[in-house]
Design a protein around this motif. Sequence first.
Motif, PDB file in Angstrom:
ATOM      1  N   TYR A   1       0.814  -1.214   0.000  1.00 18.60           N
ATOM      2  CA  TYR A   1       0.000   0.000   0.000  1.00 18.60           C
ATOM      3  C   TYR A   1       0.851   1.268   0.000  1.00 18.60           C
ATOM      4  O   TYR A   1       0.398   2.308  -0.472  1.00 18.60           O
ATOM      5  CB  TYR A   1      -0.929  -0.001   1.217  1.00 18.60           C
ATOM      6  N   LEU A   2       2.054   1.161   0.534  1.00 17.90           N
ATOM      7  CA  LEU A   2       2.974   2.300   0.583  1.00 17.90           C
ATOM      8  C   LEU A   2       4.291   1.891  -0.073  1.00 17.90           C
ATOM      9  O   LEU A   2       5.283   1.593   0.608  1.00 17.90           O
ATOM     10  CB  LEU A   2       3.207   2.740   2.038  1.00 17.90           C
ATOM     11  N   PRO A   3       4.332   1.849  -1.394  1.00 23.50           N
ATOM     12  CA  PRO A   3       5.553   1.420  -2.078  1.00 23.50           C
ATOM     13  C   PRO A   3       6.740   2.340  -1.803  1.00 23.50           C
ATOM     14  O   PRO A   3       7.887   1.948  -2.043  1.00 23.50           O
ATOM     15  CB  PRO A   3       5.163   1.434  -3.562  1.00 23.50           C
ATOM     16  N   GLU A   4       6.473   3.534  -1.277  1.00 23.52           N
ATOM     17  CA  GLU A   4       7.566   4.449  -0.914  1.00 23.52           C
ATOM     18  C   GLU A   4       8.475   3.849   0.155  1.00 23.52           C
ATOM     19  O   GLU A   4       9.612   4.302   0.344  1.00 23.52           O
ATOM     20  CB  GLU A   4       7.000   5.770  -0.393  1.00 23.52           C
ATOM     21  N   LEU A   5       7.998   2.815   0.862  1.00 22.97           N
ATOM     22  CA  LEU A   5       8.768   2.219   1.954  1.00 22.97           C
ATOM     23  C   LEU A   5       9.625   1.033   1.494  1.00 22.97           C
ATOM     24  O   LEU A   5      10.309   0.417   2.316  1.00 22.97           O
ATOM     25  CB  LEU A   5       7.824   1.771   3.082  1.00 22.97           C
ATOM     26  N   LYS A   6       9.587   0.719   0.206  1.00 22.60           N
ATOM     27  CA  LYS A   6      10.443  -0.359  -0.282  1.00 22.60           C
ATOM     28  C   LYS A   6      11.910   0.006  -0.089  1.00 22.60           C
ATOM     29  O   LYS A   6      12.318   1.137  -0.339  1.00 22.60           O
ATOM     30  CB  LYS A   6      10.161  -0.626  -1.764  1.00 22.60           C
ATOM     31  N   GLY A   7      12.688  -0.953   0.395  1.00 25.59           N
ATOM     32  CA  GLY A   7      14.102  -0.722   0.649  1.00 25.59           C
ATOM     33  C   GLY A   7      14.392  -0.175   2.030  1.00 25.59           C
ATOM     34  O   GLY A   7      15.551  -0.106   2.449  1.00 25.59           O
ATOM     35  N   SER A   8      13.348   0.204   2.769  1.00 23.72           N
ATOM     36  CA  SER A   8      13.538   0.687   4.144  1.00 23.72           C
ATOM     37  C   SER A   8      13.369  -0.467   5.127  1.00 23.72           C
ATOM     38  O   SER A   8      13.113  -1.611   4.735  1.00 23.72           O
ATOM     39  CB  SER A   8      12.500   1.770   4.462  1.00 23.72           C
TER      40      SER A   8
ATOM     41  N   VAL B   1      -5.213   4.529   1.507  1.00 26.65           N
ATOM     42  CA  VAL B   1      -6.280   3.627   1.067  1.00 26.65           C
ATOM     43  C   VAL B   1      -7.643   4.311   1.050  1.00 26.65           C
ATOM     44  O   VAL B   1      -8.526   3.919   0.275  1.00 26.65           O
ATOM     45  CB  VAL B   1      -6.335   2.340   1.928  1.00 26.65           C
ATOM     46  N   SER B   2      -7.822   5.351   1.870  1.00 31.37           N
ATOM     47  CA  SER B   2      -9.116   6.037   1.903  1.00 31.37           C
ATOM     48  C   SER B   2      -9.225   7.081   0.807  1.00 31.37           C
ATOM     49  O   SER B   2     -10.335   7.531   0.480  1.00 31.37           O
ATOM     50  CB  SER B   2      -9.341   6.692   3.267  1.00 31.37           C
ATOM     51  N   GLY B   3      -8.074   7.501   0.282  1.00 33.77           N
ATOM     52  CA  GLY B   3      -8.084   8.498  -0.772  1.00 33.77           C
ATOM     53  C   GLY B   3      -8.347   9.908  -0.289  1.00 33.77           C
ATOM     54  O   GLY B   3      -8.616  10.809  -1.096  1.00 33.77           O
ATOM     55  N   GLY B   4      -8.267  10.115   1.009  1.00 35.85           N
ATOM     56  CA  GLY B   4      -8.491  11.446   1.578  1.00 35.85           C
ATOM     57  C   GLY B   4      -7.627  11.636   2.801  1.00 35.85           C
ATOM     58  O   GLY B   4      -6.623  10.947   2.988  1.00 35.85           O
ATOM     59  N   SER B   5      -8.028  12.544   3.650  1.00 40.50           N
ATOM     60  CA  SER B   5      -7.242  12.815   4.847  1.00 40.50           C
ATOM     61  C   SER B   5      -7.623  11.860   5.978  1.00 40.50           C
ATOM     62  O   SER B   5      -8.724  11.287   5.990  1.00 40.50           O
ATOM     63  CB  SER B   5      -7.462  14.258   5.313  1.00 40.50           C
ATOM     64  N   VAL B   6      -6.718  11.709   6.919  1.00 43.37           N
ATOM     65  CA  VAL B   6      -7.005  10.906   8.109  1.00 43.37           C
ATOM     66  C   VAL B   6      -8.183  11.510   8.868  1.00 43.37           C
ATOM     67  O   VAL B   6      -9.052  10.795   9.373  1.00 43.37           O
ATOM     68  CB  VAL B   6      -5.759  10.814   9.012  1.00 43.37           C
TER      69      VAL B   6
END
Length: 411
Positions: free
Chosen positions: A170-177, A257-262
């Motif tokens: 869901y958060l591919p930005e975290l790959k490699g971390s 996943v919600s497509g909006g703000s928390v």
Amino acid sequence: MTLAFRLTAAALSGLLALPLPVQAQQQLPEQLQSGPASEVPVATQVMRWRMNDADVNSFAFRNMDQLFTTRTVAHSGAPWALPKVERPMDFTYAFGGKTWTAEQALERTYTNALLIMKDGRIVTEIYRNGSNERTRFMGWSMTKSLTSTLVGAALADGLISSLDDQIVRYLPELKGSGYDGVTIRQILQMRSGVDYEERYDFANPGIAASNHINALVKNVARFADVARTIKRKSKPGEVFAYKTIDTAVLGWLIERVSGGSVAAYTARKLWEPLGTEADGFYIMDGRPGTGREFSGAGFNATLRDWARFGQMMLDGGMANGKRIISEEWVKAAQAPAGPEDGPEGGYGYQWWTMAKSPAYSAIGLQGQYVYVDPASRTVVVKLSYFPPAEGSVGQETMAFLAAASAWKPAP
């Protein structure tokens, strides 16, 4: 005009003609002077820096909207009515080899507000230090329990396929971390294994203290973004290590996943259906358009609305006759993932569990509690202003909460 007045006026005129000394501007603490420059006014940075200090926190913890950019979590519709049958707190608790009255606990444990509910009825509601029923109190890490509930809602909505999915799905930005290969369930249980020590030694700031400074005090970074480069310390799932960055990642997940703000998802899935009586709000880690909700510790609400959240959990996910979250989620959230041998007990899905008791609690920094005991059908909300060096006050508060739970008010 008398001679005396003319002399005084002349003297005053002469004084006003003298050059005034230049007043020194307020200075940033040394720890805030390095790194990227902040657009936050110096006075505001200083107050944020000091907001936890014992001489100001009673006020700061109930006025966070004066210190931070905020995002509203709107309430809507008729509030969930909480019947009130107030009774004197005629119970005692034992601590430190002595017996104390419940009234003594208010001052001894730095209480701003207290609410005790028995089987859905308010039996005690106390406001202190200038607070009242409209005051919105900072929950600090009680927010983690709320964020956990939002994850449960997203799972029920089908926005998350499984808690055993890896977060990078869901958060591919975290790959490699350090989060690569970690599941959502492991993050919920604070068993991510990432290298983030929850230590706030600002004289020698580590990763957590530096993140606090940059994201919350100076607003020059987003709190969750450190997850992109964080390293791994232990194998995911093996070691419990409490860390706010885990919950910040869960907030980022909700946003994605919600497509909006928390805040919007909180309002839609929790705050509106819960029947709250007032808007809540999150503090933000930056200006509108760039900042995110501080989903790990930044939610603020009234005393009664915190109580409604606890009562919903006590009632198995129901509130005012409506299903808010599944009963299965409520049971899973309060189930300890490991031994209950820590100072606060064990840990479930962002809820602390009590050893040798079915009770569990949302617990926030410096004395914030939503304590839920299914055995006695009790919810206790205690909003406090512990000094930063808490000493034994947390242990005494737990003794008070257990006694309040066991208390049986007169009919």
